[in-house]
Design a protein around this motif. Structure first.
Motif, PDB file in Angstrom:
ATOM      1  N   ASP A   1      15.042  34.939  42.327  1.00  0.00           N
ATOM      2  CA  ASP A   1      16.473  34.652  42.389  1.00  0.00           C
ATOM      3  C   ASP A   1      16.714  33.495  43.353  1.00  0.00           C
ATOM      4  O   ASP A   1      16.433  33.601  44.542  1.00  0.00           O
ATOM      5  CB  ASP A   1      17.224  35.902  42.860  1.00  0.00           C
TER       6      ASP A   1
ATOM      7  N   MET B   1      15.667  31.878  38.547  1.00  0.00           N
ATOM      8  CA  MET B   1      17.105  31.747  38.295  1.00  0.00           C
ATOM      9  C   MET B   1      17.676  30.816  39.359  1.00  0.00           C
ATOM     10  O   MET B   1      17.909  31.236  40.501  1.00  0.00           O
ATOM     11  CB  MET B   1      17.767  33.112  38.395  1.00  0.00           C
TER      12      MET B   1
ATOM     13  N   LYS C   1      23.892  35.682  37.632  1.00  0.00           N
ATOM     14  CA  LYS C   1      22.429  35.687  37.695  1.00  0.00           C
ATOM     15  C   LYS C   1      21.906  36.953  38.381  1.00  0.00           C
ATOM     16  O   LYS C   1      21.081  37.679  37.840  1.00  0.00           O
ATOM     17  CB  LYS C   1      21.920  34.446  38.435  1.00  0.00           C
TER      18      LYS C   1
END
Length: 667
Positions: free
Chosen positions: A201, A359, A71
């Protein structure tokens, strides 16, 4: 729409990721992993293309490829590939990461792989050398979760941008404003050129929990000088009215237990409207600003202390902000550890805020995404990871809550180390525990390399990526207000019946959404903690990791079973064994099946008050059975008494005569 604002062709991105995975990370991809990278690039492209689309621009896309599937690497490579373009052809990216170190590392690698400096990390450590106003000149800006939340917070509930958000979101391509689509997205942003892709993230806490007590109101009312109150008469009247109402409410209910109640604040608002002769609730922003001129430390301590001054200003500002929000929104009342408390919450992402790609490896256990109407969950391809080399050793029937474990931290830590010294000799071990346990634990001598982390400070960290074992020593239980706050922040206020009756809380496939949220967040935190060690990294084209052992202490209830189920779902191939013969923190009780059901109910129940009459329906027991349990409880040496006390559950009778009520209180 200009080609200059488009992203990377997914096939080109996948090819670059394959090269990166093989030659720079010395790993081998598999078909599912490749499909996952294609999915990421496709969603990035989708957001870049639809940045000006009225219907799609505020959409949150949730991607959940498992930990170790690339990711963060995808963000780096995508940013590096865009570096090959001139700035006027760059779509502009804002990346939000959990930690400052992540910001720095990601910016450095984007610049190194891209061959030129297009990315900058902006946070508290660099704010003295990099100006906020200059961020608009950088194609890629990286910031922390905390900074992102603070920037969104300044937007306000009406979506009006007030302070820092434009500085992060604005992007001027070499000083030239780009041509935009005729179907432009409405905004009050004074900057007309913005970044077309926002990537977050790891999971982000987008709910702001608010509460205040009667005691908080009294302290703030007394702390602010009369000279300041003279400029804010309606705000002062608001505080005095809520105090009067709460005191009156307390007097009316003092002879019996008070469960969670919705709409109590509505009666207080009506009283305030009558006193102010207006249906407009006071605005507390001016009073909050005025706090900056008050020397609270001089008033209360008789000396100047800048640290105390900041703390007091923050404390009173938080109270005023919370009160202002509660007066404008839903709120519910609860007796919280003996204090009269009003709870509310708000979504930190106001309507019409630009969307993003999240993500999050644990998205499938985090029901916040499911309840957020602007979130779109994308199912990840299966088979990118295989956790067959991970074994989870479980032990059931333990007391693992924060209050219990911190109160006995020294003894429990010693018992754990004694057990692990013979079990994990020579290993590199991370123990995740409650903060009040960590200090006692970290000082003990071990036969293994001991590393510790506590709940709230482990998510997203790579500090323990080489550990071969992880021990989950205590579960991160949440306060009872957490799940109703989250649900109502996303779905709007509910009723008293919804708060009190489990049968009123079905939502989709969830029989009780309040319970499901609570369980899901605990599972999310535990899975994040497990994946801080070396199982996070793949070692071959099957998606395997190095051999990793996980030791997990669990209670003996539905939550424990749900947690194991979620771990298996998020970590495919993992082996779970009930083979950790840990003898401490156990409920060593001899009880009947009905008594066991009674104990299990309270193991799973959130903190709160439970009337004896309600337990008949909730547990499905007769009044006679519950009376027999109560009779045994009154024997201080009984097993049922010991079991309930270990769960911090007490029985008591409140009131007298017709108002007399028997209840169990779980702290």
């Amino acid at each position: 729409m200009l080609k200059a604002t488009m992203g990377i062709v997914p096939a080109d991105f996948v090819q670059r990721m394959e090269d990166h995975w093989r030659h720079e990370l010395n790993n081998a991809p598999n078909p599912a992993l490749i499909e996952s990278w294609h999915q990421i690039a496709t969603e990035f492209e989708h957001h870049i293309k639809h940045h000006d689309d009225l219907e799609k621009a505020h959409e949150w896309t949730i991607l959940s490829p498992p930990t170790g599937s690339g990711k963060s690497e995808s963000i780096v490579i995508y940013g590096a590939m865009l570096s090959k373009r001139a700035d006027e052809d760059h779509p502009g990216i804002l990346v939000v990461t959990r930690l400052i170190d992540d910001c720095n590392a990601m910016a450095e690698r984007i610049n190194r792989f891209g061959g030129r400096d297009t990315a900058v990390a902006y946070h508290s450590d660099v704010s003295s050398t990099i100006k906020l106003a200059d961020l608009k000149n950088w194609p890629v800006v990286l910031m922390t979760h905390r900074a992102y939340i603070m920037a969104l917070d300044y937007l306000g509930q009406d979506g009006r941008i007030v302070q820092t958000w434009p500085y992060y979101h604005e992007y001027i391509r070499n000083g030239q404003l780009p041509q935009t689509s005729t179907k432009s997205y409405p905004t009050q942003n004074p900057f007309t050129s913005t970044r077309r892709l926002v990537v977050i993230d790891e999971c982000l806490d987008i709910i702001d929990h608010r509460k205040f007590t009667l005691e908080d109101l009294r302290l703030t009312l007394g702390a602010i000088p009369q000279t300041v109150w003279d400029d804010f008469p309606s705000q002062r009247e608001a505080i005095k009215t809520i105090i009067f109402f709460t005191e009156t409410f307390h007097e009316a209910t003092k002879d019996g237990p008070v469960p969670e109640l919705m709409h109590v604040m509505e009666h207080a608002r009506t009283l305030l409207e009558n006193r102010l002769n207006s249906d407009q609730m006071p605005d507390f922003s001016g009073l909050i600003e005025a706090l900056g001129k008050i020397k609270f430390d001089l008033l209360q301590l008789g000396k100047y202390d800048p640290t105390v001054l900041r703390q007091l200003r923050r404390k009173h500002a938080d109270l005023l902000f919370s009160l202002g929000h509660v007066l404008q929104s839903w709120a519910y009342y609860a007796k919280d550890r003996g204090f009269h408390t009003f709870h509310s919450a708000r979504l930190l992402v106001p309507p019409n805020t630009k969307g993003c790609v999240v993500m999050d490896a644990t998205a499938n256990t985090n029901l916040v995404y499911e309840l957020h109407e602007e979130c779109r969950l994308v199912e990840p391809p299966s088979g990118s990871r295989d956790y067959s080399n991970v074994t989870i050793h479980t032990s059931f029937g333990h007391s693992v809550g924060k209050t219990y474990m911190e109160a006995k931290a020294k003894t429990l830590s010693r018992q754990l180390v004694d057990d692990l010294n013979g079990r994990l000799n020579g290993k590199d071990v991370l123990v995740v525990c409650h903060m009040g346990v960590e200090d006692k634990l970290s000082k003990l001598k071990t036969s293994f390399q001991l590393r510790t982390g506590h709940w709230g400070k482990v998510d997203g960290s790579n500090e323990w990526k080489n550990c071969d074992s992880v021990v989950i020593f205590g579960l991160p239980y949440l306060p009872p207000s957490w799940s109703p706050n989250v649900f109502m922040a996303l779905q709007g206020g509910r009723t008293t019946a919804w708060l009190q009756d489990t049968n009123q809380r079905d939502n989709g496939v969830h029989k009780d959404i309040r319970q499901a949220l609570w369980w899901g967040q605990i599972a999310t935190n535990v899975i994040q903690a497990i994946n801080r060690v070396r199982c996070r990294k793949t070692i071959d084209d099957k998606g395997n990791c190095e051999t990793t052992d996980v030791y997990l202490l669990l209670p003996h209830d539905e939550l424990a079973n749900a947690l194991v189920r979620d771990i298996k779902a998020i970590m495919p191939g993992v082996t779970v064994r009930d083979d950790w013969d840990y003898v401490h923190q156990k409920r060593s009780v001899k009880t009947s099946k009905k008594e066991e059901d009674f104990i299990q109910f309270f193991e799973d129940a959130p903190s709160g008050t439970y009337l004896k009459s309600d337990l008949v329906d909730e547990i499905g027991m007769s009044v006679r059975t519950i009376n027999n349990i109560i009779a045994k409880y009154k024997d201080r040496d009984s097993d049922i008494r010991k079991a309930l006390e270990s769960l911090e559950v007490v029985y008591r009778v409140d009131g007298s005569g017709q108002t007399k009520k028997a209840l169990f209180l779980k702290r």
